[in-house]
Design an enzyme around this catalytic site. Structure first.
Site, short mmCIF file in Angstrom:
data_model
loop_
_atom_site.label_atom_id
_atom_site.label_comp_id
_atom_site.label_asym_id
_atom_site.label_seq_id
_atom_site.Cartn_x
_atom_site.Cartn_y
_atom_site.Cartn_z
N LYS A 67 8.91 3.30 11.66
CA LYS A 67 8.42 1.92 11.65
C LYS A 67 8.46 1.23 10.29
O LYS A 67 8.31 0.01 10.22
CB LYS A 67 6.99 1.87 12.20
CG LYS A 67 6.91 2.26 13.65
CD LYS A 67 5.59 1.85 14.28
CE LYS A 67 5.62 2.08 15.78
NZ LYS A 67 4.40 1.59 16.45
N ASP B 299 11.13 -5.98 11.30
CA ASP B 299 9.98 -5.21 10.85
C ASP B 299 9.23 -4.69 12.08
O ASP B 299 8.81 -5.46 12.94
CB ASP B 299 9.07 -6.11 10.00
CG ASP B 299 7.94 -5.36 9.32
OD1 ASP B 299 7.66 -4.21 9.71
OD2 ASP B 299 7.34 -5.92 8.39
N HIS C 283 10.52 -3.22 7.56
CA HIS C 283 9.35 -3.49 6.71
C HIS C 283 9.68 -3.33 5.24
O HIS C 283 9.16 -4.05 4.40
CB HIS C 283 8.20 -2.56 7.11
CG HIS C 283 6.90 -2.91 6.43
ND1 HIS C 283 6.26 -4.12 6.63
CD2 HIS C 283 6.14 -2.23 5.52
CE1 HIS C 283 5.16 -4.16 5.90
NE2 HIS C 283 5.07 -3.04 5.21
N ALA D 25 0.83 -1.21 0.00
CA ALA D 25 0.00 0.00 0.00
C ALA D 25 0.86 1.26 0.00
O ALA D 25 1.93 1.31 0.62
CB ALA D 25 -0.91 0.00 1.22
N SER E 105 3.79 -6.81 1.94
CA SER E 105 2.81 -6.12 2.77
C SER E 105 1.38 -6.36 2.25
O SER E 105 0.97 -7.51 2.11
CB SER E 105 3.17 -4.62 2.83
OG SER E 105 2.51 -3.97 3.88
#
Length: 267
Positions: A166, A217, A245, A20, A88
Site C-alpha cells: 500500500k 495512492d 503513496h 511518518a 503524508s
C-alpha cells in the site's frame, strides 16, 4: 551543490518535509532533480526521524516532533520565503509551520498529505482518516504504547506487508529495500493534536496552498485526498497519474516538475 550555469537567477528555496517513519533521505530523487534545476533544497529530519538521534520517547508532542522544521524557518533571513512541501503526515508539520511563520512561506504544498483546516483542531483530518479504516487496511502496521501510564503518544511502524502492498507498490524493489531499511518508529500524535486550537485563518489561512493528488495512492486513497480538498479548498490542485503513496520514489520526475512549476508561480 552549485546551481547550473544560467539558472542561479531563478533559484528558489524549497523545503521538503517527510512523512511518518521516514526521514529527509526519502526525498533524495526529488531533491536531486530540484538542485539540478538550480534550486536550493532543504530536507530536514524531524525529531526521532532519519538521522536525528533522539528516540521517540523523548518527543512527547507534535510540536517537539516538528521542531527541526520550525527551527529552520526561524533561522531564515527576515525577507526570505520558502516553498514548503509536506508528504503524508508532513502535511500537518507544514501547516503548523505556516501558522507560526506565515510571512516566511510563499506556498504550502501538500503531496498526498494530511491537510488541516482552520476551523477544527489539527487532529480532525487524522481522526476522519482513521474512522474510515479497518484492521485489514492497516495490515501488519504495529501500534504500541510507549509507557504503561499512556502519557507518551502511541507509536507505530509500518510492517513489511503494508509497505509493499500500500505504500511502495509502484516503487522499484531497490527503493522498497531502502525504505524498509531506514524506516523508524513514529507516531501520529493524535491525542496531542486533539488538544491544540485550530490553526488560524489570519495566519495559516493566509498562506497560499497547493494539493498534489497522487492518483494511485492506496494508503491515503484518492477519495480521501479529494475529501480534504473539499473540506479545505486550496489555491491550486495538481495530479500525478501512476503515483503511489511514495510518489517521491515512484514518480520523482513528475513530482519535481510540479514543485518547479509551483516555485516559479508562487515564490
Amino acid at each position: 551543490m552549485e546551481a547550473p550555469a544560467g539558472k542561479a537567477a531563478c533559484s528558489k528555496h524549497i523545503v521538503l518535509v517527510h512523512g511518518a517513519c521516514h526521514g529527509g533521505w526519502s526525498w533524495y530523487k526529488v531533491a536531486t532533480r530540484l538542485r539540478s534545476a538550480g534550486h536550493r533544497v532543504s530536507t530536514p529530519d524531524l525529531a526521532a526521524s532519519g538521522v536525528d538521534p533522539r528516540p521517540l520517547r523523548e518527543v512527547p508532542t507534535f510540536r517537539d516532533y516538528s521542531k527541526p522544521l520550525l527551527d529552520l524557518l526561524e533561522s531564515l533571513p527576515a525577507e526570505e520565503k520558502v516553498v514548503l512541501v509536506g508528504h503524508s503526515l508532513g502535511g500537518v508539520s507544514i501547516a503548523l509551520a505556516s501558522e507560526l511563520f506565515p510571512e516566511k512561506v510563499a506556498a504550502a504544498v501538500f503531496v498526498t498529505a494530511f491537510m488541516p483546516d482552520h476551523s477544527s483542531p489539527p487532529s480532525y483530518v487524522l481522526e476522519k482518516f482513521v474512522e474510515g479504516r479497518t484492521a485489514e487496511d492497516w495490515m501488519d502496521t504495529e501500534f504500541k504504547p510507549q509507557d504503561p501510564d499512556g502519557k507518551l503518544p502511541i507509536s507505530f511502524l509500518f510492517g513489511p506487508l503494508v509497505t509493499r502492498a500500500k505504500l511502495y507498490q509502484l516503487c522499484s524493489p531497490e527503493d522498497l529495500t531502502l525504505g524498509r531499511s531506514l524506516m523508524r518508529v513514529s507516531s501520529m500524535f493524535e491525542d496531542d493534536l486533539r488538544l491544540q486550537q485550530p490553526y488560524s485563518e489570519a495566519r495559516y489561512g493566509s498562506v497560499r496552498k497547493v494539493f498534489i493528488v497522487c492518483k494511485d495512492d492506496l494508503a491515503i486513497d484518492e477519495g480521501f485526498q479529494r475529501w480534504m480538498i473539499e473540506n479545505y479548498p486550496v489555491d491550486k490542485v495538481m495530479e500525478i497519474d501512476g503515483a503511489d503513496h511514495l510518489a517521491l520514489f515512484s514518480t520523482p520526475a513528475e513530482l519535481a516538475s510540479c514543485l518547479t512549476d509551483i516555485a516559479e508561480k508562487y515564490a
